[in-house]
Design an enzyme around this catalytic site. Structure first.
Site, PDB file in Angstrom:
ATOM      1  N   GLY A 141       0.823  -1.205   0.000  1.00  0.00           N
ATOM      2  CA  GLY A 141       0.000   0.000   0.000  1.00  0.00           C
ATOM      3  C   GLY A 141       0.854   1.251   0.000  1.00  0.00           C
ATOM      4  O   GLY A 141       0.554   2.252   0.657  1.00  0.00           O
ATOM      5  N   ASN A 182       1.577  -2.211   5.331  1.00  0.00           N
ATOM      6  CA  ASN A 182       0.805  -0.978   5.459  1.00  0.00           C
ATOM      7  C   ASN A 182      -0.557  -1.055   4.785  1.00  0.00           C
ATOM      8  O   ASN A 182      -1.457  -0.277   5.114  1.00  0.00           O
ATOM      9  CB  ASN A 182       1.614   0.177   4.856  1.00  0.00           C
ATOM     10  CG  ASN A 182       0.836   1.463   4.780  1.00  0.00           C
ATOM     11  OD1 ASN A 182       0.488   2.063   5.794  1.00  0.00           O
ATOM     12  ND2 ASN A 182       0.527   1.909   3.571  1.00  0.00           N
ATOM     13  N   LYS A 201      -7.333  -4.873  13.720  1.00  0.00           N
ATOM     14  CA  LYS A 201      -6.081  -4.304  14.210  1.00  0.00           C
ATOM     15  C   LYS A 201      -5.641  -4.964  15.514  1.00  0.00           C
ATOM     16  O   LYS A 201      -4.429  -5.097  15.770  1.00  0.00           O
ATOM     17  CB  LYS A 201      -6.219  -2.794  14.375  1.00  0.00           C
ATOM     18  CG  LYS A 201      -6.401  -2.059  13.047  1.00  0.00           C
ATOM     19  CD  LYS A 201      -5.262  -2.347  12.068  1.00  0.00           C
ATOM     20  CE  LYS A 201      -5.351  -1.486  10.809  1.00  0.00           C
ATOM     21  NZ  LYS A 201      -4.230  -1.713   9.880  1.00  0.00           N
ATOM     22  N   ALA A 244     -11.309  -4.920  15.492  1.00  0.00           N
ATOM     23  CA  ALA A 244     -10.943  -6.320  15.705  1.00  0.00           C
ATOM     24  C   ALA A 244      -9.777  -6.734  14.817  1.00  0.00           C
ATOM     25  O   ALA A 244      -8.887  -7.484  15.241  1.00  0.00           O
ATOM     26  CB  ALA A 244     -12.156  -7.215  15.446  1.00  0.00           C
ATOM     27  N   TYR A 287     -13.019  -3.301  11.956  1.00  0.00           N
ATOM     28  CA  TYR A 287     -11.707  -2.660  11.818  1.00  0.00           C
ATOM     29  C   TYR A 287     -10.936  -2.750  13.133  1.00  0.00           C
ATOM     30  O   TYR A 287      -9.751  -3.112  13.149  1.00  0.00           O
ATOM     31  CB  TYR A 287     -11.878  -1.198  11.405  1.00  0.00           C
ATOM     32  CG  TYR A 287     -10.570  -0.441  11.302  1.00  0.00           C
ATOM     33  CD1 TYR A 287      -9.733  -0.615  10.210  1.00  0.00           C
ATOM     34  CD2 TYR A 287     -10.177   0.436  12.311  1.00  0.00           C
ATOM     35  CE1 TYR A 287      -8.529   0.066  10.115  1.00  0.00           C
ATOM     36  CE2 TYR A 287      -8.973   1.132  12.221  1.00  0.00           C
ATOM     37  CZ  TYR A 287      -8.164   0.935  11.129  1.00  0.00           C
ATOM     38  OH  TYR A 287      -6.973   1.608  11.037  1.00  0.00           O
ATOM     39  N   ASN A 308      -4.288 -11.612  -2.901  1.00  0.00           N
ATOM     40  CA  ASN A 308      -4.185 -12.394  -4.135  1.00  0.00           C
ATOM     41  C   ASN A 308      -2.911 -13.235  -4.073  1.00  0.00           C
ATOM     42  O   ASN A 308      -1.801 -12.730  -4.252  1.00  0.00           O
ATOM     43  CB  ASN A 308      -4.153 -11.450  -5.345  1.00  0.00           C
ATOM     44  CG  ASN A 308      -4.173 -12.179  -6.670  1.00  0.00           C
ATOM     45  OD1 ASN A 308      -3.502 -13.186  -6.850  1.00  0.00           O
ATOM     46  ND2 ASN A 308      -4.925 -11.655  -7.618  1.00  0.00           N
ATOM     47  N   SER A 359      -3.198   0.195  14.500  1.00  0.00           N
ATOM     48  CA  SER A 359      -3.984   1.370  14.859  1.00  0.00           C
ATOM     49  C   SER A 359      -4.270   1.318  16.343  1.00  0.00           C
ATOM     50  O   SER A 359      -4.414   0.225  16.917  1.00  0.00           O
ATOM     51  CB  SER A 359      -5.296   1.408  14.086  1.00  0.00           C
ATOM     52  OG  SER A 359      -6.175   2.392  14.611  1.00  0.00           O
TER      53      SER A 359
END
Length: 256
Positions: free
Chosen positions: A8, A92, A169, A167, A165, A68, A152
């Site tokens: 990312g 990231n 992290k 959970a 989200y 993928n 996070s």
């Protein structure tokens, strides 16, 4: 010359991390999912950075969604052929969507799966794929290679864009601790956990939400991508006896 792989890499945080390492002489490989134009722009910016001539890196972008398996395998082969090893992996790549925590129907099964697959499974897949390259980097440098999982503070506080989200992290932080034990001593594993990070997307948020975030941050400002990049780079170059940690970059947000 050392090599860092950032998934990312063209996003707000990812690009800041890529630029920090490139400016300090690392080879940078940045992956992207769906925006090749943004990735090409990042590559041009990395090539425009002018560290000392003897320390200029060889940079690349690569289309490899972390969910993928075929693309991840192709990425591994590309890095092995072009660079021979890895010294740093930065997980990231991530995804989320805003859903109030009390809206149980609004958080669909589809979004739960997408979030967990990208944020947790994708990060684990990258570790699995690059383990041998990181071990080779450790053998050649006689020091531990490094994996940084961008997590996070939502994984600690349970406060974030949606329940899944948070959970995901928390799962990333648990993975960090587990892999820090499993991969030592050749590979260190650390979570860097930002609070709210200011960026282009900030303009899409409700001003009241932004003000609330600011009011609850003791240092009185939002994190920038550069703040996260500084933490990641410090782990690679200075904090070399740290593993299994969760390092927050939140301006004291968790104190509130």
């Amino acid at each position: 010359m050392k090599t860092v792989l950032v998934t990312g890499g063209a996003g707000e945080i990812g690009s800041a991390i890529c630029k920090q390492f490139a400016a300090n002489g690392y080879n940078v490989v940045a992956t992207y999912n769906s925006n090749p134009a943004k990735a090409e722009k990042l590559l041009a910016e990395l090539n425009d950075l002018i560290p000392p001539l003897e320390a200029r890196g060889l940079h690349s972008i690569f289309h490899a969604p972390t969910t993928n398996a075929q693309k991840v395998a192709e990425l591994k082969a590309f890095v092995a052929e072009k660079y021979g090893k890895l010294d740093v992996l930065v997980n990231n790549a991530g995804i989320t969507t805003p859903v109030p925590h009390d809206d149980l129907e609004g958080l669909t099964d589809e979004w739960i799966d997408k979030i967990m697959q990208t944020n947790f499974r994708g990060s684990f897949a990258m570790v699995r794929a690059t383990k041998e390259l990181l071990e080779k980097g450790s053998d050649e440098s006689n020091e531990s290679s490094l994996i940084v999982n961008i997590s996070s503070i939502a994984g600690i506080s349970g406060i974030g864009s949606n329940v899944a989200y948070c959970a995901s992290k928390a799962a990333v932080d648990s993975m960090t601790r587990s892999l820090a034990r499993a991969l030592a001593p050749k590979i260190r594993v650390v979570s860097v956990s930002p609070g709210f990070v200011e960026g282009e997307y900030t303009k899409n948020f409700d001003p009241k939400f932004l003000q609330n975030q600011m009011d609850n941050t003791p240092l009185g400002r939002f994190a920038m991508g550069a703040d996260v990049a500084n933490a990641v780079f410090a782990l690679a170059t200075s904090l070399v006896f740290s593993t299994g940690n969760i390092i927050t970059v939140d301006g004291g947000r968790l104190l509130k």
